[in-house]
Design a protein around this motif. Structure first.
Motif, PDB file in Angstrom:
ATOM      1  N   GLU A 176       0.827  -1.212   0.000  1.00 11.94           N
ATOM      2  CA  GLU A 176       0.000   0.000   0.000  1.00 11.94           C
ATOM      3  C   GLU A 176       0.862   1.263   0.000  1.00 11.94           C
ATOM      4  N   ILE A 177       1.938   1.250   0.766  1.00 15.38           N
ATOM      5  CA  ILE A 177       2.832   2.416   0.775  1.00 15.38           C
ATOM      6  C   ILE A 177       3.512   2.577  -0.580  1.00 15.38           C
ATOM      7  N   ALA A 178       3.902   1.467  -1.205  1.00 13.97           N
ATOM      8  CA  ALA A 178       4.551   1.524  -2.513  1.00 13.97           C
ATOM      9  C   ALA A 178       3.626   2.162  -3.546  1.00 13.97           C
ATOM     10  N   ASP A 179       2.349   1.780  -3.527  1.00 12.14           N
ATOM     11  CA  ASP A 179       1.390   2.392  -4.449  1.00 12.14           C
ATOM     12  C   ASP A 179       1.221   3.879  -4.157  1.00 12.14           C
ATOM     13  N   ALA A 180       1.242   4.246  -2.886  1.00  9.27           N
ATOM     14  CA  ALA A 180       1.084   5.654  -2.519  1.00  9.27           C
ATOM     15  C   ALA A 180       2.269   6.490  -3.006  1.00  9.27           C
ATOM     16  N   ILE A 181       3.460   5.928  -2.980  1.00 12.14           N
ATOM     17  CA  ILE A 181       4.639   6.673  -3.467  1.00 12.14           C
ATOM     18  C   ILE A 181       4.499   6.977  -4.950  1.00 12.14           C
ATOM     19  N   VAL A 182       4.047   6.013  -5.726  1.00 16.14           N
ATOM     20  CA  VAL A 182       3.847   6.251  -7.158  1.00 16.14           C
ATOM     21  C   VAL A 182       2.748   7.284  -7.382  1.00 16.14           C
ATOM     22  N   SER A 183       1.657   7.190  -6.637  1.00 13.72           N
ATOM     23  CA  SER A 183       0.575   8.168  -6.768  1.00 13.72           C
ATOM     24  C   SER A 183       1.061   9.571  -6.411  1.00 13.72           C
ATOM     25  N   PHE A 184       1.931   9.672  -5.406  1.00  9.18           N
ATOM     26  CA  PHE A 184       2.489  10.969  -5.043  1.00  9.18           C
ATOM     27  C   PHE A 184       3.329  11.533  -6.186  1.00  9.18           C
TER      28      PHE A 184
ATOM     29  N   THR B 156       1.820  16.247 -12.420  1.00  7.55           N
ATOM     30  CA  THR B 156       0.624  16.374 -13.248  1.00  7.55           C
ATOM     31  C   THR B 156       0.285  17.842 -13.424  1.00  7.55           C
ATOM     32  N   ASP B 157       0.017  18.260 -14.676  1.00 11.98           N
ATOM     33  CA  ASP B 157      -0.292  19.650 -14.982  1.00 11.98           C
ATOM     34  C   ASP B 157      -1.792  19.923 -14.991  1.00 11.98           C
ATOM     35  N   LEU B 158      -2.577  19.020 -15.544  1.00 11.41           N
ATOM     36  CA  LEU B 158      -4.003  19.260 -15.682  1.00 11.41           C
ATOM     37  C   LEU B 158      -4.684  19.169 -14.330  1.00 11.41           C
ATOM     38  N   SER B 159      -5.517  20.143 -14.021  1.00 16.05           N
ATOM     39  CA  SER B 159      -6.148  20.200 -12.710  1.00 16.05           C
ATOM     40  C   SER B 159      -7.055  19.009 -12.466  1.00 16.05           C
ATOM     41  N   ALA B 160      -7.795  18.569 -13.512  1.00 15.65           N
ATOM     42  CA  ALA B 160      -8.690  17.422 -13.330  1.00 15.65           C
ATOM     43  C   ALA B 160      -7.903  16.173 -12.974  1.00 15.65           C
ATOM     44  N   SER B 161      -6.798  15.936 -13.693  1.00 14.79           N
ATOM     45  CA  SER B 161      -5.968  14.772 -13.403  1.00 14.79           C
ATOM     46  C   SER B 161      -5.328  14.890 -12.031  1.00 14.79           C
ATOM     47  N   ALA B 162      -4.946  16.111 -11.648  1.00 15.07           N
ATOM     48  CA  ALA B 162      -4.328  16.315 -10.338  1.00 15.07           C
ATOM     49  C   ALA B 162      -5.314  16.017  -9.221  1.00 15.07           C
ATOM     50  N   GLU B 163      -6.556  16.460  -9.387  1.00 14.70           N
ATOM     51  CA  GLU B 163      -7.559  16.177  -8.365  1.00 14.70           C
ATOM     52  C   GLU B 163      -7.788  14.676  -8.216  1.00 14.70           C
ATOM     53  N   SER B 164      -7.829  13.972  -9.341  1.00 16.01           N
ATOM     54  CA  SER B 164      -8.002  12.524  -9.293  1.00 16.01           C
ATOM     55  C   SER B 164      -6.819  11.854  -8.610  1.00 16.01           C
ATOM     56  N   ALA B 165      -5.597  12.331  -8.938  1.00 10.97           N
ATOM     57  CA  ALA B 165      -4.398  11.757  -8.321  1.00 10.97           C
ATOM     58  C   ALA B 165      -4.366  12.051  -6.821  1.00 10.97           C
ATOM     59  N   GLU B 166      -4.801  13.243  -6.429  1.00 12.59           N
ATOM     60  CA  GLU B 166      -4.811  13.575  -5.006  1.00 12.59           C
ATOM     61  C   GLU B 166      -5.817  12.723  -4.245  1.00 12.59           C
ATOM     62  N   GLU B 167      -6.991  12.522  -4.835  1.00 13.53           N
ATOM     63  CA  GLU B 167      -7.990  11.669  -4.182  1.00 13.53           C
ATOM     64  C   GLU B 167      -7.477  10.241  -4.043  1.00 13.53           C
ATOM     65  N   ARG B 168      -6.815   9.740  -5.087  1.00 13.81           N
ATOM     66  CA  ARG B 168      -6.269   8.388  -5.011  1.00 13.81           C
ATOM     67  C   ARG B 168      -5.191   8.294  -3.940  1.00 13.81           C
ATOM     68  N   LEU B 169      -4.296   9.291  -3.884  1.00 18.27           N
ATOM     69  CA  LEU B 169      -3.238   9.284  -2.878  1.00 18.27           C
ATOM     70  C   LEU B 169      -3.825   9.343  -1.468  1.00 18.27           C
ATOM     71  N   THR B 170      -4.818  10.198  -1.254  1.00 15.68           N
ATOM     72  CA  THR B 170      -5.435  10.311   0.065  1.00 15.68           C
ATOM     73  C   THR B 170      -6.060   8.991   0.498  1.00 15.68           C
ATOM     74  N   ALA B 171      -6.746   8.344  -0.433  1.00 11.40           N
ATOM     75  CA  ALA B 171      -7.367   7.060  -0.114  1.00 11.40           C
ATOM     76  C   ALA B 171      -6.321   5.999   0.210  1.00 11.40           C
ATOM     77  N   GLU B 172      -5.222   5.973  -0.567  1.00 11.91           N
ATOM     78  CA  GLU B 172      -4.173   4.977  -0.319  1.00 11.91           C
ATOM     79  C   GLU B 172      -3.481   5.216   1.017  1.00 11.91           C
ATOM     80  N   LEU B 173      -3.257   6.468   1.356  1.00 16.92           N
ATOM     81  CA  LEU B 173      -2.632   6.767   2.648  1.00 16.92           C
ATOM     82  C   LEU B 173      -3.566   6.419   3.804  1.00 16.92           C
ATOM     83  N   HIS B 174      -4.849   6.653   3.619  1.00 14.98           N
ATOM     84  CA  HIS B 174      -5.816   6.289   4.667  1.00 14.98           C
ATOM     85  C   HIS B 174      -5.821   4.775   4.881  1.00 14.98           C
ATOM     86  N   THR B 175      -5.797   4.020   3.781  1.00 14.14           N
ATOM     87  CA  THR B 175      -5.757   2.561   3.890  1.00 14.14           C
ATOM     88  C   THR B 175      -4.455   2.097   4.547  1.00 14.14           C
ATOM     89  N   ALA B 176      -3.335   2.714   4.138  1.00 12.92           N
ATOM     90  CA  ALA B 176      -2.045   2.331   4.723  1.00 12.92           C
ATOM     91  C   ALA B 176      -1.991   2.660   6.206  1.00 12.92           C
TER      92      ALA B 176
END
Length: 417
Positions: A292-300, A306-326
């Motif tokens: 789980e931590i390894a996946d979070a590092i890649v998401s970070f 990431t330049d596009l705001s939409a993609s950045a928001e998606s990446a941030e949500e994914r990172l937050t969820a992965e860190l919460h799980t970890a």
């Protein structure tokens, strides 16, 4: 249809190859040197004005900022060398001892005028001018050729603007994060079973070799930072530089902590002997947590590049969820470690070290920690700029640059970081 696909694939490869730094640099340098030579043949009194294309080769760099600074230093070095040579020719002429004094004086002048890597050019220019009979003729020709090469080199950067190497730096950061992920996955798989300490030591050596990868990424990031400076195509270049630099700092901290974690695994493997590194239930939890931590590092890494705001928001949500799980898995692992220590406290220090190290990585990747780090770095850079160049800070304030930067940095929760 297959022929069309093959042709399209080949064209894409050619375009990617063209954007490689070596190819871009070669084409731009050859163009600048040729133009400089053609102009020097018409304007310089020398029959073979090779100083002009040589200067163009040295001035044309991959980034606009590097070209500008190299051009100024190159012209300063030649002019300084010519002036030193003229002074020596009027006073002592050319002898073996005056040549030695000339070199020492020219090198000293080069350091005084701060031409950096062109210090030797001051002495070379001085010797070339002093070694001929017509000093004025040679001195004038060398200055003219140097000016031609410098102007052409900087002009090439304006007419053929260099690429912004942010994408390449971002890819290198993501590649480093994926290498960290692969190593963590292997360590997790081996933690779930019994491994000899020699195998754990191999993972420790792999973690240490990540330092070389960090150095390579740092070089790519320095090139990207230079390509953003004085580049009219990039807005808020300071924000871009700080985002990438602090992102690399975080990934580098994760690699350092991973190296310490690998050391703890190696010590545990030595202490366990032929037994399993962890009990089955604990080993499975360690494997899950490292995954789980390894996946979070890649998401970070994806988030900070990431330049596009939409993609950045998606990446941030994914990172937050992965860190919460970890974090949940870490708490479960802490409870399991506590139960093991109560049953057998032999390796309680090493188990505590493992828990501390994974907790440090989770804290470094936390989005709130990241936002605070960015704000602190932006404040530090702004203070340094006001201290080093107060007139630049006043100009930025009059143009409204600082206000725009502060407005952008208030949205660091979205794509601003």
């Amino acid at each position: 249809m297959r022929d069309v696909q093959k042709w399209d694939t080949g064209l894409r490869r050619l375009v990617r190859r063209y954007r490689e730094p070596v190819v871009v640099q070669s084409l731009r340098s050859a163009t600048a040197a040729t133009i400089a030579y053609v102009l020097a043949v018409r304007l310089s009194p020398e029959p073979a004005p090779l100083t002009a294309p040589l200067t163009a080769l040295l001035v044309v760099q991959v980034t606009l900022y590097a070209s500008l600074t190299n051009g100024i230093r190159r012209v300063n070095s030649v002019v300084a060398g010519v002036l030193v040579a003229i002074a020596f020719s009027l006073l002592v002429g050319l002898t073996w001892w005056s040549l030695a004094l000339l070199i020492v004086a020219a090198l000293g002048v080069g350091h005084l005028v701060r031409v950096d890597e062109y210090v030797a050019e001051v002495a070379i220019s001085a010797m070339l001018v002093l070694g001929v009979t017509a000093h004025g003729f040679t001195a004038w020709a060398r200055i003219v050729e140097t000016l031609i090469g410098a102007v052409v080199g900087m002009g090439i950067n304006l007419l053929l603007p260099p690429p912004v190497w942010v994408d390449q730096a971002g890819e290198s950061i993501e590649d480093l994060a994926r290498r960290v992920r692969q190593l963590m996955l292997r360590m997790g798989e081996e933690a779930a079973g019994g491994i000899p300490w020699q195998r754990a030591a191999e993972r420790l050596h792999e973690a240490r070799r990540l330092d070389n990868a960090v150095t390579e990424v740092d070089a790519a990031l320095r090139q990207a930072e230079e390509s953003l400076r004085l580049n009219p195509r990039v807005k808020d270049s300071l924000l871009h530089r700080v985002v990438l630099r602090t992102g690399l700092d975080t990934v580098e901290i994760c690699t350092v902590v991973l190296r310490v974690l690998a050391r703890s695994f190696t010590d545990l493997a030595k202490a366990s002997g032929p037994e399993q590194l962890f009990p089955p239930r604990v080993g499975e939890t360690v494997q899950q947590l490292l995954s789980e931590i390894a996946d979070a590092i890649v998401s970070f890494a994806v988030l900070v590049t990431t330049d596009l705001s939409a993609s950045a928001e998606s990446a941030e949500e994914r990172l937050t969820a992965e860190l919460h799980t970890a974090a949940g898995t870490r708490d479960r692992l802490a409870q399991l470690f506590l139960e093991e220590i109560r049953a057998d406290a032999t390796n309680w220090q090493l188990m505590g070290a493992v828990l501390t190290e994974v907790n440090r990585i989770i804290d470094e990747l936390d989005t709130e920690h990241r936002s605070r780090r960015l704000l602190e770095e932006l404040d530090r850079v702004a203070r340094d700029q006001r201290t080093a160049r107060p007139w630049v800070a006043r100009l930025r304030e009059r143009l409204g640059v600082q206000e725009r930067l502060w407005r952008n940095r208030t949205g660091l929760g979205g794509r601003s970081w």
